[in-house]
Scaffold this active site. Sequence first.
Site, mmCIF file in Angstrom:
data_model
loop_
_atom_site.group_PDB
_atom_site.id
_atom_site.type_symbol
_atom_site.label_atom_id
_atom_site.label_comp_id
_atom_site.label_asym_id
_atom_site.label_seq_id
_atom_site.Cartn_x
_atom_site.Cartn_y
_atom_site.Cartn_z
ATOM 1 N N ASN A 192 0.863 -1.186 0.000
ATOM 2 C CA ASN A 192 0.000 0.000 0.000
ATOM 3 C C ASN A 192 0.902 1.240 0.000
ATOM 4 O O ASN A 192 2.107 1.129 0.212
ATOM 5 C CB ASN A 192 -0.954 -0.038 1.206
ATOM 6 C CG ASN A 192 -0.200 -0.014 2.521
ATOM 7 O OD1 ASN A 192 0.454 0.967 2.840
ATOM 8 N ND2 ASN A 192 -0.261 -1.107 3.272
ATOM 9 N N LYS A 200 -12.910 -0.141 16.044
ATOM 10 C CA LYS A 200 -11.572 -0.734 16.216
ATOM 11 C C LYS A 200 -11.034 -0.489 17.620
ATOM 12 O O LYS A 200 -10.354 -1.339 18.199
ATOM 13 C CB LYS A 200 -10.595 -0.129 15.194
ATOM 14 C CG LYS A 200 -10.815 -0.638 13.809
ATOM 15 C CD LYS A 200 -9.942 0.083 12.801
ATOM 16 C CE LYS A 200 -10.442 -0.245 11.401
ATOM 17 N NZ LYS A 200 -9.684 0.413 10.362
HETATM 18 O O1 C5P Z 1 -8.427 -3.113 11.491
HETATM 19 P P1 C5P Z 1 -7.464 -2.222 10.836
HETATM 20 O O2 C5P Z 1 -6.441 -2.956 10.090
HETATM 21 O O3 C5P Z 1 -8.045 -1.175 9.951
HETATM 22 O O4 C5P Z 1 -6.802 -1.425 12.068
HETATM 23 C C1 C5P Z 1 -5.800 -0.499 11.931
HETATM 24 C C2 C5P Z 1 -4.866 -0.544 13.122
HETATM 25 O O5 C5P Z 1 -4.501 -1.892 13.411
HETATM 26 C C3 C5P Z 1 -3.551 0.174 12.846
HETATM 27 O O6 C5P Z 1 -3.107 0.715 14.067
HETATM 28 C C4 C5P Z 1 -2.657 -0.945 12.341
HETATM 29 O O7 C5P Z 1 -1.281 -0.665 12.565
HETATM 30 C C5 C5P Z 1 -3.113 -2.129 13.159
HETATM 31 N N1 C5P Z 1 -3.019 -3.420 12.449
HETATM 32 C C6 C5P Z 1 -2.220 -4.406 12.952
HETATM 33 N N2 C5P Z 1 -2.130 -5.615 12.333
HETATM 34 C C7 C5P Z 1 -2.830 -5.854 11.206
HETATM 35 C C8 C5P Z 1 -3.659 -4.854 10.684
HETATM 36 C C9 C5P Z 1 -3.725 -3.638 11.325
HETATM 37 O O8 C5P Z 1 -1.564 -4.186 13.971
HETATM 38 N N3 C5P Z 1 -2.739 -7.020 10.612
#
Ligand code: C5P
Length: 403
Positions: free
Chosen positions: A214, A341
């Site tokens: 990304n 979240k």
């Molecule tokens: O659920 P989502 O991925 O949108 O949440 C975003 C938050 O979760 C961010 O702080 C991101 O760094 C963390 N995250 C994580 N591991 C993942 C996906 C997201 O720690 N696999």
Amino acid sequence: MKDILADKNIVLGVCGGIAAYKSAELLRLFIKKGAKVRVMTSKSALKFIGEATLAALSGTSVCSDLFDAETADDGAAIKHIEWAETADAVVIAPATANMVGKLANGIADDALSTFLLAVTAPRFICPSMNTHMYENRAVQRNLDRLEQDGYAILEPGSGSLACGTVGPGRLPEPHEILALVTAGLTPKDLASQKVLVTAGPTHEPLDPVRYIGNPSSGKMGFALATAAADRGADVTLVSGPTVLADPPGVELVRVKTAQEMYTAVMERFADLDILIKSAAVSDFRPDTCCDQKVKKDKAADTICLARNPDILKEAGHAKKQQLLIGFAAETEHLEIYATGKLKEKNLDMIVGNLVTQAEAGFQADTNQVTLFFKDGTHATLPLMEKAQLAHVILDHIRQLPAR
Ligand code: C5P
């Protein structure tokens, strides 16, 4: 929040070395941060850089002569005392072997060395000279002594020098000197806190040359790590692939994939006080990665995905003393998704932003975010530089109820 250098009185001391040309750019950077800068030079510095340049950039006259009454603000020839009393910081860049030797021995035989004996504000010395001069035992002895006397010394860089030698002696770039001074003047309100910040994207390989990723640049996470280190925290930055330079004073762990990031974070999690997960972690990875580049006529039309571990969610389940801060980069329904979240991942605060907004989110130097808290309140912040936003986020983290 204002920049730490805004409205500060900085005296920039310039000595006579080839690197004196860089002091003009340093002066411009201080002014851009809102500092008021006065320049004092040794006599020989003016052989390397024009007085008119320094006067124009600082907006005030330059002092190079102890007995030059014209540059004293009140018309009296005691500017070395008046400038010393009003200075919030003094930066000598470049500092020659001669100036280092004079300061280490308390010699005051020109405007700059006399002024420096009267300064009680923080003093930053940036030595720059020929490699053999820099490595000379007398110079090293003098630098050690200056350090013992409370001067902050910025080590010169290594490389090919203007005098033809290769080795240490190069004046660090103006932005590096700015970073040192900023760190030195920042109050240490996070001292003894163990902070881990994650930054950047993750790359999930399909084969040795292709990946799912990304556009995250890592700028927000690097700004947070830098700000926390400047405030005295013991900082580890776990970063996915970025082109950003290593932040000074931070332990940097570079990873590529979400699984590597997971290991790097969880290995350190038990000892942390604060975990800030600003990385844009890829939620999925290709379920197989080919050892060799896949030829296009042999490639399948579909990619099967496997789910990556949700690092923050696992940290949320395992948390004890740690404060957990997440990020939510959304394209719609910011409040609903961010607060969802916050709850689901057991966070103490989440930083939400709409990445569709101009000058906010991925790659930009600025960001506009809303902070959501566990008690249901939120704070919408104005658009600001990521470096400044990092400090505002840390200010809010400091206000969170202790666990
Ligand atoms: O659920 P989502 O991925 O949108 O949440 C975003 C938050 O979760 C961010 O702080 C991101 O760094 C963390 N995250 C994580 N591991 C993942 C996906 C997201 O720690 N696999």
